[in-house]
Write an enzyme that holds these catalytic residues in place. Structure first.
Site, PDB file in Angstrom:
ATOM      1  N   HIS A  68       0.855  -1.196   0.000  1.00  0.00           N
ATOM      2  CA  HIS A  68       0.000   0.000   0.000  1.00  0.00           C
ATOM      3  C   HIS A  68       0.891   1.246   0.000  1.00  0.00           C
ATOM      4  O   HIS A  68       1.942   1.264   0.653  1.00  0.00           O
ATOM      5  CB  HIS A  68      -0.920  -0.009   1.223  1.00  0.00           C
ATOM      6  CG  HIS A  68      -2.000   1.021   1.104  1.00  0.00           C
ATOM      7  ND1 HIS A  68      -1.768   2.354   1.352  1.00  0.00           N
ATOM      8  CD2 HIS A  68      -3.303   0.930   0.728  1.00  0.00           C
ATOM      9  CE1 HIS A  68      -2.886   3.033   1.143  1.00  0.00           C
ATOM     10  NE2 HIS A  68      -3.832   2.188   0.762  1.00  0.00           N
ATOM     11  N   GLU A  71      -4.081   2.119  -7.500  1.00  0.00           N
ATOM     12  CA  GLU A  71      -4.460   3.184  -6.573  1.00  0.00           C
ATOM     13  C   GLU A  71      -3.578   4.410  -6.809  1.00  0.00           C
ATOM     14  O   GLU A  71      -2.450   4.470  -6.315  1.00  0.00           O
ATOM     15  CB  GLU A  71      -4.259   2.722  -5.128  1.00  0.00           C
ATOM     16  CG  GLU A  71      -5.146   1.571  -4.716  1.00  0.00           C
ATOM     17  CD  GLU A  71      -5.476   1.642  -3.239  1.00  0.00           C
ATOM     18  OE1 GLU A  71      -6.655   1.706  -2.907  1.00  0.00           O
ATOM     19  OE2 GLU A  71      -4.549   1.676  -2.406  1.00  0.00           O
TER      20      GLU A  71
HETATM   21  P1  PGA Z   1      -9.544   6.024   0.184  1.00  0.00           P
HETATM   22  O1  PGA Z   1      -8.429   4.923   0.450  1.00  0.00           O
HETATM   23  O2  PGA Z   1     -10.775   5.294  -0.284  1.00  0.00           O
HETATM   24  O3  PGA Z   1      -9.736   6.723   1.471  1.00  0.00           O
HETATM   25  O4  PGA Z   1      -9.014   6.923  -0.902  1.00  0.00           O
HETATM   26  C1  PGA Z   1      -8.231   3.878  -0.448  1.00  0.00           C
HETATM   27  C2  PGA Z   1      -7.028   3.076  -0.058  1.00  0.00           C
HETATM   28  O5  PGA Z   1      -6.035   3.638   0.420  1.00  0.00           O
HETATM   29  O6  PGA Z   1      -7.022   1.848  -0.223  1.00  0.00           O
END
Ligand code: PGA
Length: 258
Positions: A100, A172
């Protein structure tokens, strides 16, 4: 309910939020609110390590899966503060988030560490959710697609996609995480295609299509979930902020089911 090729994945990453009491309250509220949808979607919740055991008990008997937010790559030994796949397995954990951007950023997790974690999870049959994404400055330099492809190649170096192995890649964009402003559905789909092409260059396309899922994460909520699903390539979402509040998460799930 729109037509999906397979039940979409809805993954709730609770990050470092919630006390144990709050965690358990949220689990109960979610079960009540989304129980009717658990046959249509694959929903997994990712509490903090300290809440995994309680959560496992609370979700028993429901079609709700348990995930962990991280894992270490050794199964046992002198690694103070770390948690192994063996420990996660014992708690019924089915998925684990690796790489992440918050861990890459605050804890200086490298692609090599991420690679070890992917391999370790696959070894015991826990599905890794490999997170990749560009920062805003990488994007400004025009390197987005390259950054994504390189992260994937390094994280998956030497990884054999055995017949039973399952893997999830979460695109992401780092700069939209937690911002409240997601990228457009078209942009997510385009990047998902870059992810898929990179995977096709590593493994046979048929195996990738069958065993790897590509999902989107970054400010997904009830208002924009339908921008991402259904889609040709994206088959799920990783939700942070909108998953830690029962009302918001339930409305997201309902929106997708409409
Ligand atoms: P968020 O986080 O939905 O708050 O943008 C997503 C993530 O970090 O997996």
């Amino acid at each position: 309910m729109p037509k999906f090729n397979q039940p979409p994945l809805i993954l709730a990453n609770w990050k470092m939020n919630l006390t144990l009491a709050e965690n358990n309250k949220l689990v109960k509220a979610l079960i009540k609110g989304i129980n009717n949808y658990l046959k249509d979607f694959t929903i997994a919740i990712f509490p903090s390590f300290i809440a995994l055991a309680d959560t496992q008990e609370l979700i028993k008997g429901y079609n709700l899966a348990l995930g962990a937010q991280d894992v270490f790559w050794k199964s046992t030994g002198p690694y103070t503060g770390e948690v192994s796949v063996v420990m996660l397995q014992e708690l019924g954990v089915k998925y684990v988030i690796v790489g992440h951007s918050e861990r890459r950023n605050y804890l200086k997790e490298t692609d090599q560490m991420v690679n070890h974690k992917v391999i370790t999870a696959l070894t015991v049959g826990i599905t890794p959710i490999l997170c990749v994404g560009e920062t805003f400055s990488q994007r400004q330099q025009g390197n987005k697609d390259l950054v994504i492809a390189e992260q994937i190649k390094r994280a998956l170096a030497g990884v054999q996609l055995d017949a039973e192995a399952k893997l999830i890649i979460a695109y992401e964009p780092v700069w939209v995480i937690g911002s409240g402003q997601a990228v457009t559905g078209e942009e997510a789909e385009h990047t998902a295609q870059v992810v898929r092409q990179t995977l096709y260059d590593l493994w046979p396309a048929a195996a990738v299509n069958k065993q790897v899922r590509i999902i989107y994460g970054g400010s997904v909520d009830a208002n924009n979930i339908v921008d991402f699903l259904p889609s040709k390539i994206i088959s799920g979402v990783l939700v942070g902020s909108a998953s830690v509040d029962a009302r918001r998460f339930i409305s997201l799930v309902k929106k997708l089911a409409d």
